[in-house]
Design a protein around this motif. Structure first.
Motif, PDB file in Angstrom:
ATOM      1  N   ASP A  41      -5.461   1.533  -2.497  1.00  0.00           N
ATOM      2  CA  ASP A  41      -6.390   2.124  -3.468  1.00  0.00           C
ATOM      3  C   ASP A  41      -6.518   1.284  -4.732  1.00  0.00           C
ATOM      4  O   ASP A  41      -7.449   1.480  -5.521  1.00  0.00           O
ATOM      5  CB  ASP A  41      -5.946   3.541  -3.844  1.00  0.00           C
ATOM      6  CG  ASP A  41      -6.289   4.556  -2.776  1.00  0.00           C
ATOM      7  OD1 ASP A  41      -6.824   4.157  -1.724  1.00  0.00           O
ATOM      8  OD2 ASP A  41      -6.013   5.759  -2.968  1.00  0.00           O
TER       9      ASP A  41
ATOM     10  N   LYS B 288      -6.171   3.144   2.779  1.00  0.00           N
ATOM     11  CA  LYS B 288      -6.727   3.705   1.557  1.00  0.00           C
ATOM     12  C   LYS B 288      -6.769   5.229   1.719  1.00  0.00           C
ATOM     13  O   LYS B 288      -6.873   5.743   2.835  1.00  0.00           O
ATOM     14  CB  LYS B 288      -8.140   3.176   1.317  1.00  0.00           C
ATOM     15  CG  LYS B 288      -8.201   1.711   0.934  1.00  0.00           C
ATOM     16  CD  LYS B 288      -9.634   1.243   0.713  1.00  0.00           C
ATOM     17  CE  LYS B 288      -9.669  -0.245   0.341  1.00  0.00           C
ATOM     18  NZ  LYS B 288     -11.054  -0.743   0.208  1.00  0.00           N
TER      19      LYS B 288
ATOM     20  N   ARG C  99     -10.681   7.705  -1.663  1.00  0.00           N
ATOM     21  CA  ARG C  99     -11.086   6.368  -2.095  1.00  0.00           C
ATOM     22  C   ARG C  99     -12.113   5.762  -1.129  1.00  0.00           C
ATOM     23  O   ARG C  99     -13.089   5.121  -1.552  1.00  0.00           O
ATOM     24  CB  ARG C  99      -9.856   5.467  -2.217  1.00  0.00           C
ATOM     25  CG  ARG C  99     -10.165   4.009  -2.398  1.00  0.00           C
ATOM     26  CD  ARG C  99     -11.147   3.778  -3.569  1.00  0.00           C
ATOM     27  NE  ARG C  99     -11.792   2.482  -3.440  1.00  0.00           N
ATOM     28  CZ  ARG C  99     -11.253   1.341  -3.830  1.00  0.00           C
ATOM     29  NH1 ARG C  99     -10.046   1.344  -4.393  1.00  0.00           N
ATOM     30  NH2 ARG C  99     -11.889   0.211  -3.683  1.00  0.00           N
TER      31      ARG C  99
END
Length: 648
Positions: A228, A289, A293
């Motif tokens: 992220d 991720k 995100r």
């Protein structure tokens, strides 16, 4: 006074010009976030315009042509004689094609490099970085050498998959006009490098891990742990250059999609590394991720570039995504068109989740339909699971891209018979992308690291690498990614490869289509062949057998469940007839229906139908437990299919 170096990142031929570069876009965004003057450029668009987008994409996207494509640029670095260029091109193609390739080498490439270097230097960059994927290394070196000759103070960087690990260090030693090579994931180290160059940090460049200095690196590049933390890729320059080229009257390739990533590494490879896979090398650790995100990134990219088509660069879709990310994607108020690589042992409802999320194209890594070969590959799936996936994908209108690989140690005549028999019964399902190919040895694969354990004999770099870089400059085994080997003349592949490919040819040529509709206690089967459609009804026992065998199931269990649903049915006759009709496929005591439904159904739909039309109104379904982890099905932990231990 400039606050830091002006940096330009370039995507050279032969990367596809139909989409921007994910790696370049991510690095540009990371540098801009820290206030650096960093932009990207796509000289591959210029090359595409020069030779025509159709020809360019054919050359760029055909692995068998990668060496030839790099060779015509390598000649600009080393000369024709050092690379035995005429003999190489003459042996590569027919006389007419060889003449075209010589024109490409002698006229088009030198003129292109003149224009390319002029464009690269027009911005007066302090640093030029080149992305090096499978067919970009020699074009990048050709441009870099010319730049150093014209403007020696310009810093030259290389990075990308084909300069990872020891390969990157080898290039750094051999080509001193390259100042630094980034030998691994550069998302964070690239910014650290720029900060050191700008004097914003006291860090010595030679101490940055994963970055060579004077031909060597002190430590391997660290992996990005927090996915992220990566910025949303910046593709602005790609679309700007496309637009400018089109306005100037240049031909541009049809835009395909925008690349993105939701994970890195391979969760399956952490458990059992597929024997032939050379992806990930030091980056096998699976990292994702967050769903939030990924959704934010796709939404931002779609809005910024007015695009709905996206291609995930993930090596494999997270097994938790079927109940997480895909549900979030399905709820987006946008009709996205997505590509993902997936593992083949998913469930029907996982495929439904893919379809609802807008995944219209997948690469499932099927590779074979022979159980013993799949076990040798460490694929963790069975041939029947591969068939059931093709059936579900077809039902949900998702296009699969997959290959058939052969030439593994220990293959038998029976393995080929099994694959051919299976393929000949599923002509109504999507075929492989091309003919079967003998599996290669790739750097970073288990084949490469432990050749003896996998029966790899006399492993050596592919011969054509000596036509890219003279051996006295750099030995092929230091930079090669693809390796040759000896296969014993007695190997089964030489007896059966032609027959296997004939089966694939029949599959591609087939016009046969089979589907089914659920009725009130019966099933209608529709068959279309050569524009002629016929249909017939299956009785309740036959319909139940196909519904209950939607996912591979043990034959004994299926018999018991059909008999429970339809007491008194001649189950042996029913199942035998379904196998004979090509509606049911049997292998090693298990069976699976090969009939997709005309209208896509969830597993709950099938359970409801079975409950409604069973003799006592109670749910009837095979006793298949849920896997311990989402997306991992039966068959992964089964015992070997032969008594002697597998050589892995």
């Amino acid at each position: 006074m400039k606050d830091g170096p002006v940096t330009l990142l370039a995507s050279m031929p032969w990367a596809s010009a139909s989409r921007p570069s994910l790696g370049i876009g991510t690095l540009v965004a990371a540098a801009k976030t820290r206030g650096f003057d960093c932009s990207s450029t796509y000289p591959n668009l210029l090359m595409s315009s020069r030779i025509g987008p159709e020809i360019y994409e054919s050359l760029a996207e055909t692995p068998a042509l990668f060496t030839m494509c790099e060779h015509v640029f390598a000649v600009d670095v080393f000369g024709k004689d050092a690379l035995r260029s005429d003999a190489f091109l003459d042996g590569f193609a027919s006389d007419e094609t060889a003449r075209s390739l010589r024109h490409l080498r002698d006229v088009i490439v030198p003129e292109y490099l003149d224009e390319c270097v002029e464009l690269l230097l027009r911005k007066n960059p302090d640093i030029i970085g080149f992305s090096c994927t499978f067919n970009q290394v020699l074009p990048s070196l050709a441009a870099a050498k010319r730049i150093k000759a014209l403007r020696p103070e310009t810093l030259i960087l290389l990075g990308g998959a084909c300069v990872h690990d020891k390969m990157g260090e080898a290039y750094a030693r051999a080509f001193r006009f390259v100042d630094h090579v980034f030998t691994g994931e550069a998302d964070h180290t690239f910014v650290r490098f720029l900060e050191a160059r700008a004097g914003r940090s006291a860090e010595d460049i030679a101490s940055i891990p994963g970055v060579t200095s004077n031909g060597a690196q002190k430590a391997a590049a660290p992996l990005v742990r927090d996915m992220d933390s990566l910025p949303v890729p910046d593709y602005e320059d790609y679309f700007t250059e496309r637009d400018l080229l089109a306005r100037a009257g240049g031909e541009i390739p049809q835009f395909k999609n925008i690349p993105f990533e939701s994970s890195r590494g391979c969760w399956w490879g952490e458990k059992r590394h597929c024997t032939f896979c050379g992806l990930n090398n030091e980056g096998m650790k699976y990292r994702t991720k967050s769903d939030h995100r990924v959704i934010r990134e796709l939404t931002e990219l779609a809005s910024r570039y007015q695009c709905v088509r996206f291609m995930a660069a993930d090596n494999i879709l997270d097994h938790g995504a079927y109940r997480g990310l895909l549900r979030e994607l399905a709820s987006l108020p946008a009709d996205l068109d997505l590509f993902y690589e997936i593992k083949a042992n998913v469930r029907r409802d996982d495929v439904a989740a893919l379809a609802r999320a807008g995944v219209l194209w997948v690469q499932p890594g099927i590779e074979s339909f022979a159980d013993r070969v799949l076990a040798n590959m460490q694929k963790g799936v069975s041939g029947l699971q591969n068939v059931q996936l093709l059936k579900w994908l077809h039902e949900y209108r998702i296009t699969p891209s997959f290959n058939i690989l052969v030439g593994f140690e220990g293959e038998s005549d029976d393995d080929y018979d099994e694959s051919i028999a299976t393929m000949d019964r599923i002509h109504h399902l999507p075929p492989p992308s091309g003919k079967a190919t003998i599996v290669q040895v790739h750097r970073f694969s288990p084949f490469f690291y432990a050749p003896e354990a996998h029966g790899i004999i006399n492993m050596r770099p592919e011969k054509s690498y000596s036509n890219l870089i003279p051996p006295e400059v750099l030995a092929p085994d230091e930079f090669a990614y693809f390796f040759e080997r000896d296969i014993p003349p007695s190997a089964a592949v030489f007896r059966h490869l032609e027959r296997l490919n004939e089966s694939i040819t029949r599959w591609h040529a087939s016009t046969r289509r089979v589907s089914a509709r659920l009725g009130a206690g019966f099933m209608e089967v529709l068959v279309t062949e050569a524009d002629r459609e016929t249909s017939y009804r299956l009785d309740r026992a036959s319909a139940f057998a196909l519904v209950l065998a939607d996912q591979q199931v043990e034959l004994a269990k299926l018999k018991a469940h059909v008999l429970k649903a339809v007491p008194g049915a001649d189950v042996e006759a029913v199942l035998g007839r379904l196998v004979e009709q090509g509606l049911l496929l049997e292998s090693r005591g298990k069976v699976v229906s090969v009939v997709p439904y005309e209208r896509a159904h969830t597993s709950e739909d099938l359970r409801t139908w079975a409950s409604r039309w069973s003799s006592d109104g109670q749910p009837v379904e095979p006793d298949v437990p849920d896997p311990p982890n989402p997306g991992i099905l039966l068959g992964i932990r089964r015992p070997p299919l032969r008594k002697e231990p597998l050589r892995v």
